[in-house]
Motif scaffolding. Structure first.
Motif, PDB file in Angstrom:
ATOM      1  N   LEU A  50     -24.728 -42.562 -45.152  1.00 40.01           N
ATOM      2  CA  LEU A  50     -24.387 -43.327 -44.069  1.00 40.01           C
ATOM      3  C   LEU A  50     -25.558 -43.275 -43.067  1.00 40.01           C
ATOM      4  O   LEU A  50     -26.039 -41.989 -42.659  1.00 40.01           O
ATOM      5  CB  LEU A  50     -23.344 -43.106 -43.514  1.00 40.01           C
ATOM      6  N   VAL A  56     -21.310 -48.990 -34.036  1.00 40.16           N
ATOM      7  CA  VAL A  56     -20.138 -48.571 -34.613  1.00 40.16           C
ATOM      8  C   VAL A  56     -19.054 -49.790 -34.337  1.00 40.16           C
ATOM      9  O   VAL A  56     -18.886 -49.700 -32.868  1.00 40.16           O
ATOM     10  CB  VAL A  56     -19.379 -47.143 -34.685  1.00 40.16           C
ATOM     11  N   THR A  85     -22.142 -49.972 -38.676  1.00 38.72           N
ATOM     12  CA  THR A  85     -20.804 -49.290 -39.362  1.00 38.72           C
ATOM     13  C   THR A  85     -19.745 -49.982 -38.911  1.00 38.72           C
ATOM     14  O   THR A  85     -19.395 -50.034 -37.533  1.00 38.72           O
ATOM     15  CB  THR A  85     -20.774 -47.727 -39.202  1.00 38.72           C
ATOM     16  N   GLN A 106     -22.291 -50.800 -43.135  1.00 39.25           N
ATOM     17  CA  GLN A 106     -21.601 -49.381 -43.691  1.00 39.25           C
ATOM     18  C   GLN A 106     -20.286 -49.502 -43.387  1.00 39.25           C
ATOM     19  O   GLN A 106     -19.801 -50.142 -42.328  1.00 39.25           O
ATOM     20  CB  GLN A 106     -22.518 -48.145 -43.001  1.00 39.25           C
ATOM     21  N   HIS A 107     -19.596 -48.780 -44.295  1.00 41.36           N
ATOM     22  CA  HIS A 107     -18.049 -48.516 -43.814  1.00 41.36           C
ATOM     23  C   HIS A 107     -17.381 -47.212 -44.163  1.00 41.36           C
ATOM     24  O   HIS A 107     -17.864 -46.576 -45.037  1.00 41.36           O
ATOM     25  CB  HIS A 107     -17.253 -49.609 -44.703  1.00 41.36           C
ATOM     26  N   LEU A 125     -22.849 -39.864 -37.398  1.00 45.45           N
ATOM     27  CA  LEU A 125     -23.523 -41.336 -37.216  1.00 45.45           C
ATOM     28  C   LEU A 125     -24.416 -41.555 -36.098  1.00 45.45           C
ATOM     29  O   LEU A 125     -25.014 -42.438 -35.942  1.00 45.45           O
ATOM     30  CB  LEU A 125     -22.250 -42.310 -36.954  1.00 45.45           C
TER      31      LEU A 125
END
Length: 432
Positions: A50, A56, A85, A106-107, A125
């Motif tokens: 990641l 996010v 994300t 991204q997850h 992150l």
């Protein structure tokens, strides 16, 4: 000082509760195996691939992901250099992220709100901004974001009178969390006033409207629409129950007995809200004496089929296109209903039960425009529901007017996505 002490106590309590919460997830996995997978993510231990230094976006489950789809899609266009994300809490929400965006985002799961897990999450992150949706208020994570100078945006803010009464009991913890946001965009004036009453400043709040109005039909929905339609072998009246919960099906199946007495060819489609209940709902329909077919069987829906269970993910919106009448699940109990705007895209007449507290403002707008039917409390709710379904089956003009009026409400209220995107872009550009 009071908040500092409250936050310390909250962090300690959540840390102590974390093992119990993991046990709850494991117990839930007995009916839904996906809950036992990727448990490390729940603890903030993320995959090393990641990329950090991005944005996010958190959405709890499927409905929120769908509502945020236009926002996230535009975010990817506006910020191609930044990794996005998308986090969820539920496996169904996770599946929806992968289905809608594949590798474009991204997850991972949002971790449990204990200080160790959230610290690892943020350290990995290093987001420049975090976007929360509706009533997602996690005091520990929000406090850590503020301390790390991570921009905080709440979109589609929803704080009902019922939620506010609960939050007021925890004002010593919730109010500082609300005040930590850089910007709060609310669905309605009532929601905005409630956030301000809970401690937000008028300057940080803005009425943006509801992201759920920004629904649209994409190629995937159109493809699924064709697939479902190709399985229909006969022209018949169809009644669809969207996002059903325990109790909804029993009521609906009783109502369907009345419907079948007047229209023996009628087809009932049920889309359960939670995948772990697919088998249970199919059995309920069978036990009520109906010939049942499940979507996963991928068979033609013959005239012999009386109840069709959509036991697949991501086909609710497409299924709405088949219906002559749609009823929203969760509106006959304390659940508070589900989004009636999706069937409005297909100009379908919608019936809801007495409790639509989750969509109070949307309901008011649809009622004012004569774009929805709401049933009141009734001693014989199954019969009242059946009578309304049969009326719309036979009075096609009334059904068309209802559907058309609801579609006009959707069109008139779109634009929250653009405002949310603008707010985030401005936050990213501004110094902390």
């Amino acid at each position: 000082m009071r908040f500092t002490l409250a936050l310390v106590l909250y962090r300690l309590l959540f840390l102590l509760l974390t093992p119990l919460l993991l046990v709850v997830l494991l117990l839930r996995s007995t009916n839904h195996p996906a809950y036992r997978k990727r448990l490390l993510e729940r603890l903030g231990i993320l995959e090393k691939n990641l990329e950090p230094n991005g944005i996010v976006v958190h959405a709890a489950s499927v409905g929120e992901i769908i509502a945020l789809k236009p926002f996230i899609s535009q975010l990817l266009i506006y910020n191609p250099e930044m990794p996005v994300t998308v986090t969820t809490f539920t496996p169904t929400g996770s599946a929806q992220v992968k289905k809608l965006f594949a590798d474009k985002v991204q997850h991972c799961y949002l971790p449990l709100d204990n200080i160790i897990s959230t610290t690892m999450f943020l350290k990995r992150l290093k987001p420049k901004a975090m976007v929360f949706m509706e009533t997602e208020l996690w005091p520990n994570l929000i406090s850590q974001c503020k301390s790390n100078q991570i921009k905080l945006l709440l979109v589609n803010g929803r704080l009902s009178d019922k939620s506010m009464r609960s939050y007021q009991k925890l004002a010593w913890l919730i109010t500082p969390a609300i005040q930590s946001f850089d910007r709060i965009l609310t669905q309605s004036q009532v929601n905005q006033e409630n956030y301000i009453a809970m401690g937000a400043t008028p300057e940080m709040c803005k009425l943006s409207g509801n992201l759920k109005f920004d629904v649209s039909l994409n190629n995937d929905v159109v493809t699924k629409q064709r697939e479902l339609n190709s399985l229909m072998t006969e022209k018949r009246k169809i009644w669809l129950i969207a996002s059903s919960h325990p109790g909804d099906e029993a009521l609906v199946l009783k109502a369907f007995e009345h419907v079948k007495q007047q229209d023996s060819k009628a087809l009932l489609i049920i889309v359960p809200r939670h995948p772990e209940r697919f088998e249970q709902v199919a059995k309920l329909a069978q036990d009520a004496g109906n010939h049942v077919l499940k979507r996963s069987q991928n068979q033609l829906v013959s005239l012999n089929t009386q109840v069709w269970i959509i036991d697949t993910l991501g086909e609710l919106l497409a299924a709405c296109s088949l219906a002559d009448v749609v009823t929203m699940g969760g509106s006959f109990s304390d659940i508070g209903g589900h989004n009636p705007l999706e069937p409005a895209l297909f100009q379908k007449p919608v019936i809801v039960g007495p409790n639509m507290s989750n969509f109070k403002e949307i309901l008011v707008q649809l009622m004012s425009a004569q774009g929805i039917v709401q049933l009141v409390e009734n001693e014989d709710m199954p019969k009242a529901l059946a009578n309304e379904v049969l009326r719309l089956f036979t009075d096609e003009t009334s059904a068309q007017i209802l559907g058309s009026n609801s579609y006009k409400v959707v069109q008139a209220n779109q634009g929250a996505t653009t405002q949310s995107l603008t707010a985030l872009q401005n936050l990213l550009k501004s110094p902390y």
